[in-house]
Design an enzyme around this catalytic site. Structure first.
Site, short mmCIF file in Angstrom:
data_model
loop_
_atom_site.label_atom_id
_atom_site.label_comp_id
_atom_site.label_asym_id
_atom_site.label_seq_id
_atom_site.Cartn_x
_atom_site.Cartn_y
_atom_site.Cartn_z
N GLU A 168 11.21 -1.23 -5.48
CA GLU A 168 11.44 -1.82 -3.94
C GLU A 168 10.46 -3.18 -3.55
OE1 GLU A 168 12.53 1.27 -1.23
OE2 GLU A 168 11.50 0.11 0.53
N ASP A 169 9.27 -2.97 -3.85
CA ASP A 169 8.44 -3.88 -3.11
C ASP A 169 7.70 -4.75 -4.17
OD1 ASP A 169 8.89 -2.90 -0.74
OD2 ASP A 169 7.46 -1.33 -0.81
#
Ligand code: MN
Length: 578
Positions: free
Chosen positions: A97-98
């Site tokens: 996600e990051d």
């Protein structure tokens, strides 16, 4: 010389590692080793190295390096006793996600088992989905959980650490996150039986949303010396009673956590915080020992009526099992007891995770009725906002316990009806249902049941029997819905096998009562020189008096709850008006 060298090394390590990441990872490994039979520490280190490398340069709101968050999440998981794959997924849970790490790269580095879990907790893109992103993210989580329930455990550990560090967020975010935690994550923790996480989340939510109340309760719990004295007086007496019944057991004091005290205050408005003595009795032997322990406790002090709950024999919708009772203890102080075996005690803390640890258990095969229900919906509900609403709604429903006579108890979702209770014992019982008594009174089959209600079912063996289409509106449980729909799909199938034992009121008694009620009415009408040509006017009067149907009216007459003369007068007035 050696000492000088050592301290020099330590100092330089500290300089390279001011956040003591090495110490945190060591703590994670120690927790994993302590709670897991076959820890694979090489895999843990490999997952850590990749995660640390990917998150390098990112910081949390607290100012700590971002990697401290995945380490903390993995440590929470390790303390629950999960397997190494789940720990690795916990360490990697925010990489896709990051960071620039792709799901494909993760899959080729760690295999699809870990990739599926990481993907399950990865948020969907806000840019593409806009306002639907949150709901769709939850839908994905639920879908993944259908394949591997461990993804839910990671999600909860993730939220727990985010809640532990919520004070670093701005006030509006704090409130938004706390509300979402209350609506969705806490009920999920409840459904998974992860009470150890649920309790902590509840306390942090309360502290965030009602800081004053939280402080007040904390202060009370800290200064409650009465309780300590009472518990100290009770414990030796219980020990002696258990010995007398030859029950080997451990006694644990179980004070309430702040949120639980708050919930009691909500239930009894106007009362202050209180935490009466509550003990857990963990018996050494099998479940039968629990009943022996219950006997010992009830022999010692008088049980308080209506407080006994058999959550061992009751049909379970979640994983929790125990006997609950409350007694009038020494000096009239109410004392609660939770009685369970060691296995039940473990499940009472970590729920689903206890089952995952068993040899040969396959996380993909874990079946939970509520999860099955969610999976069924998500197919039917196209709109993602509606999905999230339904999810919230379903999770808000708590199970209730109803008594089906002869002391038997059945657990059903809140607002279930007699139809649900009948079908909980299998279609053979359900299809034969014709009436129900709730707390001794005839009740419509649509009546929403409440915790502790007693429900007696009237079943028939006479043909033709079978559900009515209307029951679909009364049925709360998917089980009942399924059986009713099944009946209409395959009308006439007659080889129904009974699958459970529900006490039945003999049909004869029910019909005798109906007849007696009818006779009373007829006698009154005849005394007035009248009769009835049809039921039509009677239906009108019955409903104006609040009876759901004629059977209820006749039963009220039979039981002298309704005066036949008054009813006859009313009927005559009605008929004569037309
Ligand atoms: Mn996270």
């Amino acid at each position: 010389m050696l000492r000088a060298l050592l301290s020099a090394t330590t100092r330089s390590a500290k300089q390279d590692d001011p956040w003591d990441l090495a110490g945190r990872v060591a703590q994670l490994e120690a927790a994993h080793r302590a709670h897991c039979e076959q820890p694979d520490l090489l895999l843990v280190r490999r997952a850590y190295r990749i995660a640390e490398q990917m998150h390098r340069g990112q910081a949390r709101k607290s100012g700590e390096p971002y990697i401290t968050h995945p380490i903390a999440v993995a440590t929470i998981l390790a303390e629950l006793g999960v397997d190494t794959a789940t720990i690795a997924a916990g360490l990697l849970h925010d990489t896709v996600e990051d960071t620039s790490y792709s799901l494909e790269a993760l899959r080729s580095d760690f295999g699809s088992e870990i990739a599926v879990m990481v993907d399950g907790v990865t948020k969907l893109d806000k840019i593409h989905l806009g306002s639907a992103a949150e709901a769709e993210t939850f839908r994905k989580l639920v879908l993944t959980a259908g394949r591997d329930i461990r993804v839910m455990v990671i999600k909860l550990a993730d939220r727990l650490h985010n809640m532990r560090t919520i004070k670093f967020k701005k006030r509006p975010s704090q409130i938004r996150i706390a509300e979402a935690t209350k609506d969705v994550l806490i009920p999920l923790a409840d459904r998974l039986g992860l009470y150890i996480i649920k309790r902590e989340l509840e306390d942090i939510v309360l502290e965030t949303l009602e800081p004053e109340v939280f402080r007040h309760i904390k202060e009370h719990l800290g200064s409650d010396t009465d309780r300590k004295r009472q518990v100290a007086a009770i414990v030796p007496q219980v020990r002696r009673a258990l010995r007398g019944y030859k029950v080997a057991a451990k006694l644990l004091d179980r004070p309430r956590h702040p949120y639980s005290v708050y919930r009691e205050m909500q239930k009894h408005p106007g009362t202050g915080p209180s935490d009466p003595p509550r003990l857990v009795v963990v018996v050494d032997g099998p479940a039968t020992e629990c009943y022996a322990a219950l006997g010992a406790v009830h022999q010692l002090w008088k049980p308080i009526g209506g407080k006994f709950r058999d959550l061992i024999a009751a049909k379970k919708f979640n994983l929790y099992q125990s006997l609950h009772t409350a007694v009038n203890g020494p000096g009239g102080v109410p004392v609660e007891f939770l009685i369970r075996t060691r296995e039940m005690h473990q499940t009472a803390e970590i729920g689903i995770v206890a089952g995952l640890g068993e040899a040969g258990s396959d996380p993909a095969q874990v079946q939970l009725p509520w999860l099955r229900r969610l999976l069924e919906w998500q197919n039917e509900i196209a709109d993602s906002g509606q999905f999230l609403d339904s999810l919230r709604c379903d999770l808000a429903d708590q199970d209730i316990l109803v008594f089906t006579g002869h002391g038997e108890q059945v657990m059903v979702p809140r607002a279930s009806t007699p139809v649900d209770v009948a079908y909980s014992a299998g279609p053979a019982k359900g299809h034969r249902l014709i009436a129900a008594y709730v707390n001794g009174e005839i009740a419509p089959l649509s009546q929403r049941l409440r915790d502790g209600d007693s429900v007696e079912l009237v079943l028939t063996n006479e043909q033709p029997y079978g559900p009515s289409k209307q029951w679909l509106e009364h049925a709360k449980t998917p089980e009942a819905q399924l059986h009713i729909n099944g009946w209409f799909d395959s009308q006439g199938v007659d080889d129904l096998e009974s699958t459970g034992e529900l006490p039945i009121i003999p049909m004869q008694r029910f019909e005798d009562e109906l007849k007696a009620g009818k006779n009373r009415l007829w006698r009154s009408l005849i005394a007035r020189g009248r009769g009835l040509a049809g039921d039509q006017p009677l239906h009108g009067v019955a409903s104006s008096l609040g009876f759901p149907d004629l059977d209820s009216l006749y039963l009220a007459l039979a039981r002298e709850k309704l005066d036949p003369d008054e009813l006859a007068e009313k009927l005559i007035t009605t008929v004569d008006r037309f």
